[in-house]
Write a protein that holds these residues in place. Structure first.
Motif, PDB file in Angstrom:
ATOM      1  N   MET A  42       0.823  -1.211   0.000  1.00 24.77           N
ATOM      2  CA  MET A  42       0.000   0.000   0.000  1.00 24.77           C
ATOM      3  C   MET A  42       0.856   1.259   0.000  1.00 24.77           C
ATOM      4  O   MET A  42       0.608   2.203  -0.762  1.00 24.77           O
ATOM      5  N   LEU A  43       1.872   1.285   0.840  1.00 21.15           N
ATOM      6  CA  LEU A  43       2.733   2.467   0.925  1.00 21.15           C
ATOM      7  C   LEU A  43       3.524   2.654  -0.368  1.00 21.15           C
ATOM      8  O   LEU A  43       3.727   3.789  -0.828  1.00 21.15           O
ATOM      9  N   ARG A  44       3.974   1.568  -0.964  1.00 21.73           N
ATOM     10  CA  ARG A  44       4.685   1.659  -2.237  1.00 21.73           C
ATOM     11  C   ARG A  44       3.759   2.217  -3.318  1.00 21.73           C
ATOM     12  O   ARG A  44       4.159   3.073  -4.114  1.00 21.73           O
ATOM     13  N   TRP A  45       2.516   1.733  -3.332  1.00 21.66           N
ATOM     14  CA  TRP A  45       1.523   2.196  -4.296  1.00 21.66           C
ATOM     15  C   TRP A  45       1.238   3.683  -4.104  1.00 21.66           C
ATOM     16  O   TRP A  45       1.164   4.445  -5.078  1.00 21.66           O
ATOM     17  N   LEU A  46       1.129   4.140  -2.864  1.00 27.99           N
ATOM     18  CA  LEU A  46       0.881   5.561  -2.596  1.00 27.99           C
ATOM     19  C   LEU A  46       2.076   6.408  -3.019  1.00 27.99           C
ATOM     20  O   LEU A  46       1.913   7.499  -3.587  1.00 27.99           O
ATOM     21  N   GLU A  47       3.262   5.915  -2.757  1.00 27.65           N
ATOM     22  CA  GLU A  47       4.463   6.656  -3.155  1.00 27.65           C
ATOM     23  C   GLU A  47       4.537   6.780  -4.679  1.00 27.65           C
ATOM     24  O   GLU A  47       4.918   7.835  -5.210  1.00 27.65           O
ATOM     25  N   GLN A  48       4.159   5.719  -5.369  1.00 30.10           N
ATOM     26  CA  GLN A  48       4.150   5.762  -6.832  1.00 30.10           C
ATOM     27  C   GLN A  48       3.182   6.831  -7.351  1.00 30.10           C
ATOM     28  O   GLN A  48       3.390   7.403  -8.422  1.00 30.10           O
ATOM     29  N   VAL A  55      -1.329   9.153   6.969  1.00 33.96           N
ATOM     30  CA  VAL A  55      -1.694   8.984   8.367  1.00 33.96           C
ATOM     31  C   VAL A  55      -2.209   7.561   8.543  1.00 33.96           C
ATOM     32  O   VAL A  55      -3.119   7.136   7.824  1.00 33.96           O
ATOM     33  N   LEU A  56      -1.618   6.810   9.461  1.00 27.55           N
ATOM     34  CA  LEU A  56      -2.065   5.450   9.753  1.00 27.55           C
ATOM     35  C   LEU A  56      -2.921   5.473  11.008  1.00 27.55           C
ATOM     36  O   LEU A  56      -2.443   5.839  12.085  1.00 27.55           O
ATOM     37  N   SER A  57      -4.192   5.090  10.864  1.00 27.58           N
ATOM     38  CA  SER A  57      -5.083   4.981  12.011  1.00 27.58           C
ATOM     39  C   SER A  57      -5.047   3.536  12.486  1.00 27.58           C
ATOM     40  O   SER A  57      -5.538   2.632  11.799  1.00 27.58           O
ATOM     41  N   LEU A  58      -4.458   3.302  13.662  1.00 30.91           N
ATOM     42  CA  LEU A  58      -4.192   1.947  14.137  1.00 30.91           C
ATOM     43  C   LEU A  58      -4.978   1.632  15.402  1.00 30.91           C
ATOM     44  O   LEU A  58      -5.298   2.504  16.190  1.00 30.91           O
ATOM     45  N   GLY A  59      -5.261   0.362  15.578  1.00 33.39           N
ATOM     46  CA  GLY A  59      -5.931  -0.117  16.775  1.00 33.39           C
ATOM     47  C   GLY A  59      -5.371  -1.466  17.139  1.00 33.39           C
ATOM     48  O   GLY A  59      -4.283  -1.587  17.675  1.00 33.39           O
ATOM     49  N   TYR A  60      -6.120  -2.524  16.779  1.00 37.54           N
ATOM     50  CA  TYR A  60      -5.700  -3.891  17.075  1.00 37.54           C
ATOM     51  C   TYR A  60      -4.336  -4.179  16.435  1.00 37.54           C
ATOM     52  O   TYR A  60      -4.115  -3.906  15.252  1.00 37.54           O
ATOM     53  N   GLY A  61      -3.418  -4.715  17.214  1.00 33.59           N
ATOM     54  CA  GLY A  61      -2.118  -5.119  16.680  1.00 33.59           C
ATOM     55  C   GLY A  61      -1.222  -3.971  16.274  1.00 33.59           C
ATOM     56  O   GLY A  61      -0.323  -4.159  15.447  1.00 33.59           O
ATOM     57  N   CYS A  62      -1.430  -2.789  16.856  1.00 38.81           N
ATOM     58  CA  CYS A  62      -0.664  -1.624  16.412  1.00 38.81           C
ATOM     59  C   CYS A  62       0.835  -1.799  16.662  1.00 38.81           C
ATOM     60  O   CYS A  62       1.661  -1.271  15.914  1.00 38.81           O
ATOM     61  N   GLY A  63       1.202  -2.562  17.701  1.00 42.65           N
ATOM     62  CA  GLY A  63       2.619  -2.758  17.988  1.00 42.65           C
ATOM     63  C   GLY A  63       3.367  -3.438  16.856  1.00 42.65           C
ATOM     64  O   GLY A  63       4.522  -3.105  16.568  1.00 42.65           O
ATOM     65  N   ALA A  64       2.701  -4.391  16.202  1.00 40.05           N
ATOM     66  CA  ALA A  64       3.326  -5.083  15.074  1.00 40.05           C
ATOM     67  C   ALA A  64       3.593  -4.124  13.920  1.00 40.05           C
ATOM     68  O   ALA A  64       4.628  -4.202  13.248  1.00 40.05           O
ATOM     69  N   ILE A  65       2.668  -3.187  13.695  1.00 39.06           N
ATOM     70  CA  ILE A  65       2.827  -2.230  12.599  1.00 39.06           C
ATOM     71  C   ILE A  65       3.887  -1.194  12.929  1.00 39.06           C
ATOM     72  O   ILE A  65       4.767  -0.901  12.109  1.00 39.06           O
ATOM     73  N   THR A  66       3.833  -0.620  14.142  1.00 37.17           N
ATOM     74  CA  THR A  66       4.821   0.402  14.491  1.00 37.17           C
ATOM     75  C   THR A  66       6.226  -0.191  14.551  1.00 37.17           C
ATOM     76  O   THR A  66       7.204   0.462  14.161  1.00 37.17           O
ATOM     77  N   GLY A  67       6.330  -1.437  15.012  1.00 40.20           N
ATOM     78  CA  GLY A  67       7.633  -2.097  15.041  1.00 40.20           C
ATOM     79  C   GLY A  67       8.197  -2.294  13.645  1.00 40.20           C
ATOM     80  O   GLY A  67       9.393  -2.085  13.401  1.00 40.20           O
ATOM     81  N   TRP A  68       7.332  -2.694  12.728  1.00 38.29           N
ATOM     82  CA  TRP A  68       7.774  -2.885  11.341  1.00 38.29           C
ATOM     83  C   TRP A  68       8.169  -1.555  10.710  1.00 38.29           C
ATOM     84  O   TRP A  68       9.199  -1.451  10.040  1.00 38.29           O
ATOM     85  N   ALA A  70       9.335   1.080  12.055  1.00 33.61           N
ATOM     86  CA  ALA A  70      10.596   1.592  12.590  1.00 33.61           C
ATOM     87  C   ALA A  70      11.803   1.029  11.854  1.00 33.61           C
ATOM     88  O   ALA A  70      12.894   1.624  11.878  1.00 33.61           O
ATOM     89  N   GLN A  71      11.607  -0.092  11.166  1.00 32.08           N
ATOM     90  CA  GLN A  71      12.708  -0.737  10.445  1.00 32.08           C
ATOM     91  C   GLN A  71      12.764  -0.324   8.970  1.00 32.08           C
ATOM     92  O   GLN A  71      13.674  -0.751   8.253  1.00 32.08           O
ATOM     93  N   GLN A  72      11.805   0.507   8.543  1.00 32.78           N
ATOM     94  CA  GLN A  72      11.700   0.821   7.118  1.00 32.78           C
ATOM     95  C   GLN A  72      12.302   2.184   6.774  1.00 32.78           C
ATOM     96  O   GLN A  72      12.337   3.086   7.606  1.00 32.78           O
ATOM     97  N   SER A  73      12.755   2.304   5.546  1.00 29.51           N
ATOM     98  CA  SER A  73      13.189   3.584   4.991  1.00 29.51           C
ATOM     99  C   SER A  73      12.192   3.949   3.897  1.00 29.51           C
ATOM    100  O   SER A  73      12.189   3.349   2.816  1.00 29.51           O
ATOM    101  N   LEU A  74      11.320   4.898   4.194  1.00 26.96           N
ATOM    102  CA  LEU A  74      10.206   5.215   3.294  1.00 26.96           C
ATOM    103  C   LEU A  74      10.414   6.542   2.582  1.00 26.96           C
ATOM    104  O   LEU A  74      11.072   7.443   3.105  1.00 26.96           O
ATOM    105  N   GLY A  75       9.799   6.643   1.407  1.00 25.42           N
ATOM    106  CA  GLY A  75       9.888   7.872   0.633  1.00 25.42           C
ATOM    107  C   GLY A  75       8.734   8.810   0.886  1.00 25.42           C
ATOM    108  O   GLY A  75       8.510   9.740   0.104  1.00 25.42           O
ATOM    109  N   LEU A  76       7.984   8.581   1.946  1.00 25.43           N
ATOM    110  CA  LEU A  76       6.883   9.472   2.308  1.00 25.43           C
ATOM    111  C   LEU A  76       6.803   9.592   3.828  1.00 25.43           C
ATOM    112  O   LEU A  76       7.378   8.794   4.554  1.00 25.43           O
ATOM    113  N   SER A  77       6.099  10.603   4.282  1.00 23.71           N
ATOM    114  CA  SER A  77       5.964  10.852   5.713  1.00 23.71           C
ATOM    115  C   SER A  77       4.781  10.065   6.267  1.00 23.71           C
ATOM    116  O   SER A  77       3.678  10.131   5.723  1.00 23.71           O
ATOM    117  N   VAL A  78       4.998   9.317   7.344  1.00 20.67           N
ATOM    118  CA  VAL A  78       3.940   8.515   7.958  1.00 20.67           C
ATOM    119  C   VAL A  78       3.724   8.970   9.397  1.00 20.67           C
ATOM    120  O   VAL A  78       4.657   8.979  10.201  1.00 20.67           O
TER     121      VAL A  78
END
Length: 245
Positions: A42-48, A55-68, A70-78
């Motif tokens: 999804m993020l790659r598609w948005l960057e394209q 803006v990521l609206s998170l709830g269930y399992g948010c730790g898994a997403i924020t942890g992931w 933190a390891q990424q180098s993205l071309g957009l602001s999240v």
């Protein structure tokens, strides 16, 4: 093309139907698609599509997403917004609009990807002067979804038709919206509600809603059969998007 609007991704759902595939604790946005989290696609598609602010609206399992993330180098602001409790799609959208302060935003479901041209969608929304716009796709069998009835010339939404037992083609809501924050935040709404069922359906007479019927391909990974299909479809959609931009 006008400046691309910031995008909100609703990724706080429980993913109940995918639980046998995902296992406990993993949100739908982290479901593996061709070896990568669906959110990565999804993020790659948005960057394209030249989106710069997400803006990521998170709830269930948010730790898994924020942890992931933190390891990424993205071309957009999240930016991360966490729900303290489930707010439903409507509550999550309102919470994001209040928190971000942007006058207009595009809203996306965190389990769905389409072939929409977001730049054209944003331009359509701006030129229409509408309160909100709904992206739609035509499917050969709309019986399981319910359909959108809209004026062919102005694209103004007339009605949400209920699901029907008879198979027939029609335009369905593809879960991509462009919204005017001030207009929506002016409503007195509960903290938790469904955006489509509790708000859109009830406000047709009070809001100028327009339909953008130009999505030709979309996939929702929330159903196991579609999740299996996504393994091939999503990488191809992103590859086409890269060539088109």
């Amino acid at each position: 093309m006008s400046k691309m609007l910031p995008c909100v991704i609703l990724a706080g759902g429980l993913g109940t139907r995918l639980r046998p595939v995902l296992g406990e604790g993993l949100p739908k946005a982290m479901a593996s698609v061709d070896g990568q989290p669906f959110l990565a696609w999804m993020l790659r598609w948005l960057e394209q599509q030249r989106v710069t602010d997400v803006v990521l609206s998170l709830g269930y399992g948010c730790g898994a997403i924020t942890g992931w993330l933190a390891q990424q180098s993205l071309g957009l602001s999240v930016t991360i917004i966490e729900e303290d409790k489930p707010l439903g799609t409507g509550g999550a959208i309102m919470h994001a609009l209040r928190t971000c302060g942007a006058p207009q935003m595009i809203v996306l479901n965190g389990d769905t990807i389409t072939d929409i041209d977001l730049g054209r969608f944003a331009d359509f929304f701006e030129m229409s002067g509408a309160d909100l716009a709904i992206a739609a796709t035509r499917v050969p069998d709309a019986s399981r979804y319910g359909t959108l009835e809209f004026d062919a010339a102005s694209k103004r939404l007339i009605a949400f038709e209920e699901k029907r037992p008879v198979q027939a083609a029609g335009f369905i809501n593809a879960g991509v919206y462009a919204v005017d924050a001030a207009r929506l935040l002016g409503f007195d709404l509960p903290e938790r509600f469904s955006y489509e069922d509790d708000f859109l359906r009830r406000q047709i007479g009070n809001l100028d809603m327009r339909v953008f019927p130009e999505i030709t391909e979309f996939i929702d990974i929330g159903i196991p059969s579609d999740y299996e299909r996504a393994q091939q479809v999503v990488p191809l959609m992103c590859e086409r998007s890269a060539h088109d931009t």
